[in-house]
Motif scaffolding. Structure first.
Motif, short mmCIF file in Angstrom:
data_model
loop_
_atom_site.label_atom_id
_atom_site.label_comp_id
_atom_site.label_asym_id
_atom_site.label_seq_id
_atom_site.Cartn_x
_atom_site.Cartn_y
_atom_site.Cartn_z
N LYS A 182 0.65 -1.09 0.08
CA LYS A 182 0.10 0.01 0.19
C LYS A 182 0.73 1.26 -0.14
O LYS A 182 0.67 2.04 -0.23
CB LYS A 182 -0.51 -0.22 1.36
N VAL A 183 2.33 1.19 0.70
CA VAL A 183 2.99 2.27 0.84
C VAL A 183 3.25 2.81 -0.41
O VAL A 183 3.72 3.73 -1.25
CB VAL A 183 4.13 1.98 1.67
N ILE A 184 4.00 1.42 -0.72
CA ILE A 184 5.06 1.55 -2.46
C ILE A 184 3.91 1.99 -3.81
O ILE A 184 4.09 3.10 -3.93
CB ILE A 184 5.35 -0.06 -3.07
N VAL A 185 2.34 1.79 -3.75
CA VAL A 185 1.15 1.64 -4.46
C VAL A 185 1.18 3.81 -3.70
O VAL A 185 0.60 4.01 -4.96
CB VAL A 185 0.12 1.07 -4.81
N SER A 186 1.52 4.09 -2.80
CA SER A 186 0.79 5.03 -2.47
C SER A 186 1.37 6.34 -3.08
O SER A 186 1.82 7.40 -3.75
CB SER A 186 0.82 5.48 -1.27
N LYS A 187 2.96 5.81 -2.56
CA LYS A 187 3.72 6.53 -4.00
C LYS A 187 4.15 6.99 -4.80
O LYS A 187 4.35 8.41 -5.61
CB LYS A 187 5.64 6.60 -2.56
N TYR A 188 4.11 5.48 -5.98
CA TYR A 188 4.35 5.49 -7.15
C TYR A 188 3.10 4.70 -8.04
O TYR A 188 3.42 3.61 -8.42
CB TYR A 188 5.67 4.72 -8.00
N PRO A 189 2.01 5.65 -7.83
CA PRO A 189 0.89 4.48 -8.50
C PRO A 189 0.72 4.16 -9.66
O PRO A 189 0.02 3.74 -10.06
CB PRO A 189 -0.29 5.47 -7.84
N SER A 190 1.21 5.59 -10.17
CA SER A 190 1.76 5.34 -11.91
C SER A 190 3.09 4.23 -12.48
O SER A 190 1.98 3.53 -13.06
CB SER A 190 2.63 6.54 -12.44
N THR A 191 2.74 3.84 -11.42
CA THR A 191 4.09 3.18 -12.01
C THR A 191 3.04 1.91 -11.42
O THR A 191 4.01 0.86 -12.29
CB THR A 191 5.49 2.65 -11.19
#
Length: 556
Positions: A182-191
């Motif tokens: 969740k934290v990874i996606v929150s930081k770089y959602p486009s990726t």
């Protein structure tokens, strides 16, 4: 109202959509005089009646009342609430931005984190640091350019993150993987976020990354027996093989993906008596002129004004039978009537969206299976498609759905029923055993060559589509029935139906599915097995990821 106060309300009541939340804030400030966070503890249950449903009201009181409140007083305060329906409104889609997030996971900042940090098993998360500095160079470029991660870079990053997790915990559980993903996606959602080609988030956005991380953990620990001990599962109830259950209460799955499931305000200038008069007028009109009267402007207007009245019947518990609904709202069983209702309910023109998706996305699905080493069943269907003389538009859509069913190992008759080209509503109801959950009846020599369509529910033909309509219209009416009539997906076709929902119709609630069956038939063995409770159907997410990766590789 202070910003901190608004944030607290959003934390405690995430189910409220933007309109409901704004109305609640206005009520608290304008009518109750609330200005700061401390005032939240002064709100009483009576203050919230008419603005929050009972369960949400209880949660509000529990979250903000002083902890020293006497237990008996609290029970008395809450027990005065009326016994209303407790179905939750659909969640708002989470808006993510590619901002610079803190490298360290917040220990208690988010709902999942607070739960995890309170348990010994996941206490390591509070000081876990995601190894951003070890991110592959190509992946760094993707994050800077807000581009999708290539499959090989995503796999490399997954291994790096999991290795860092294993240094803190020998066997991170599913909840830990979800929190970090969740934290990874929150930081770089486009990726990293799960998203469709339109850029819309699929479900919670981090489901597939979390699942891949957990699979990596299990792979690393495959020979480590001491770290693979699992708690025994609790027993679950058995369900009807077709998933048809008579509900005695409403749940979140009924309002799943809807934006106007149960309006509470009467249309301007209308009252209960005037709405009932409109209903009777339309019922008499249908008896006199039949379904063609649905094209009259006054019917359109009356159906729109009585939408709240229709939902009141459709959402009642126990639910009324299809016969009773048809008797009261006959125009709801026409293509125009159901499509208009679906648009108010979900905000989507179901026929337009189905037509566009079946052509563009249907071709992509066929191309994928033609080039991805299909099995014998899929090869046979592709050969039949090549030899078919049916109109291209219908053939493409039908073939795409059939290919998906074969991919998910779901039987054709869990969605499609084949009938003779000249069959009538009466002959089908007499000669065929129709299931309780919706089926799309295909009139033709084969399913792929069908040119006329009907839709059945509760053992009877509910819709007879006009002959000039195509497969996209038929599929839209079939799919619309699940939402308009509060019907759960039948378990034997749950993966295909959820893919139609998320990929074709682009209805993407953050969590949950429209199939809550506890058991189902194994696609491999045919035996009755327990079903996993998943935020999103894993087969759907896997296929969408494979389709995207295949199309990327085709561009190289």
């Amino acid at each position: 109202m202070e910003e901190e106060c608004i944030q607290e309300l959003q934390r405690v009541l995430p189910e409220l959509d933007s309109l409901e939340f704004t109305a609640l804030v206005q009520h608290l400030t304008a009518e109750l005089g609330l200005t700061k966070k401390e005032d939240l503890s002064l709100v009483e249950a009576d203050d919230l009646q008419g603005h929050l449903k009972p369960i949400l009201c209880r949660r509000f009181i529990h979250a903000f009342k002083p902890k020293a409140l006497d237990a008996i007083d609290q029970f008395i305060a809450l027990s005065t609430l009326p016994n209303e329906e407790t179905a939750s409104a659909p969640n708002m889609d989470t808006q993510l931005t590619d901002g610079q997030a803190n490298i360290t996971l917040p220990p208690c900042a988010q709902p999942h984190s607070s739960r995890l940090s309170s348990t010994p098993q996941n206490s390591w998360i509070s000081h876990f640091q995601i190894p951003w500095g070890k991110m592959p160079e190509k992946l760094v470029e993707a994050t800077l350019g807000k581009k999708r991660a290539r499959p090989e870079d995503r796999r490399a990053w997954k291994r790096i993150v999991v290795d860092a997790m294993l240094a803190h915990c020998p066997n991170p559980n599913k909840a830990a993987c979800e929190e970090i993903a969740k934290v990874i996606v929150s930081k770089y959602p486009s990726t990293f976020a799960d998203a469709n080609e339109e850029g819309e988030q699929i479900g919670i956005g981090y489901y597939s990354l979390a699942r891949q991380m957990k699979q990596r953990v299990e792979h690393v620990n495959r020979n480590n027996v001491s770290e693979k001990v699992r708690r025994p599962r609790s027993s679950t109830e058995t369900t009807d093989g077709d998933g048809a259950i008579i509900k005695m209460g409403r749940s979140k799955v009924d309002s799943y993906g809807c934006i106007n499931w149960q309006p509470k305000v009467l249309p301007e200038g209308e009252n209960i008596e005037s709405l009932e008069n409109r209903r009777k007028y339309m019922a008499d009109l249908f008896k006199s002129f039949g379904p063609t009267a649905v094209d009259r402007p006054d019917v359109d207007e009356s159906m729109r004004l009585t939408y709240m009245y229709q939902r009141h019947m459709l959402n009642s518990c126990p639910p009324p039978s299809i016969d009773v609904i048809e008797e009261h709202w006959p125009f709801l069983f026409t293509k125009r009537g159901l499509s208009n209702h679906f648009k108010i309910l979900t905000g989507i023109d179901v026929c337009d969206r189905a037509a566009g998706a079946l052509q563009s996305k249907g071709k992509r699905i066929i191309n994928f299976f033609q080039r991805k080493n299909p099995n014998r069943d899929i090869q046979r269907l592709l050969q039949e498609l090549a030899e078919s003389n049916t109109m291209l538009q219908s053939r493409t859509g039908i073939a795409a759905v059939l290919l998906l069913m074969k991919r998910f190992r779901e039987q054709e008759d869990s969605i499609f029923l084949l009938a003779d080209t000249n069959a009538t509503k009466l002959s089908i109801e007499t000669d065929m055993t129709l299931p309780a959950t919706p089926r799309l009846i295909m009139l033709g020599n084969t399913v792929l060559d069908a040119t006329k369509w009907m839709v059945s529910m509760e053992g009877k033909v509910a819709f007879v589509l006009e002959e000039h309509l195509g497969f996209a219209d038929a599929l839209s009416i079939f799919f619309g029935c699940f939402y308009v009539f509060n019907i759960e997906y039948q378990e034997p076709a749950c993966a295909t139906l959820e893919l139609i929902q998320r990929f074709f119709m682009r209805i993407n609630p953050e969590e949950g599915t429209k199939c809550t069956a506890k058991t189902g038939l194994s696609r491999k063995t045919g035996a009755v097995v327990k079903r996993k409770a998943e935020a999103i159907n894993s087969n759907v997410v896997s296929f969408l990821r494979e389709l995207t990766e295949f199309e990327w590789s085709s561009l190289d």
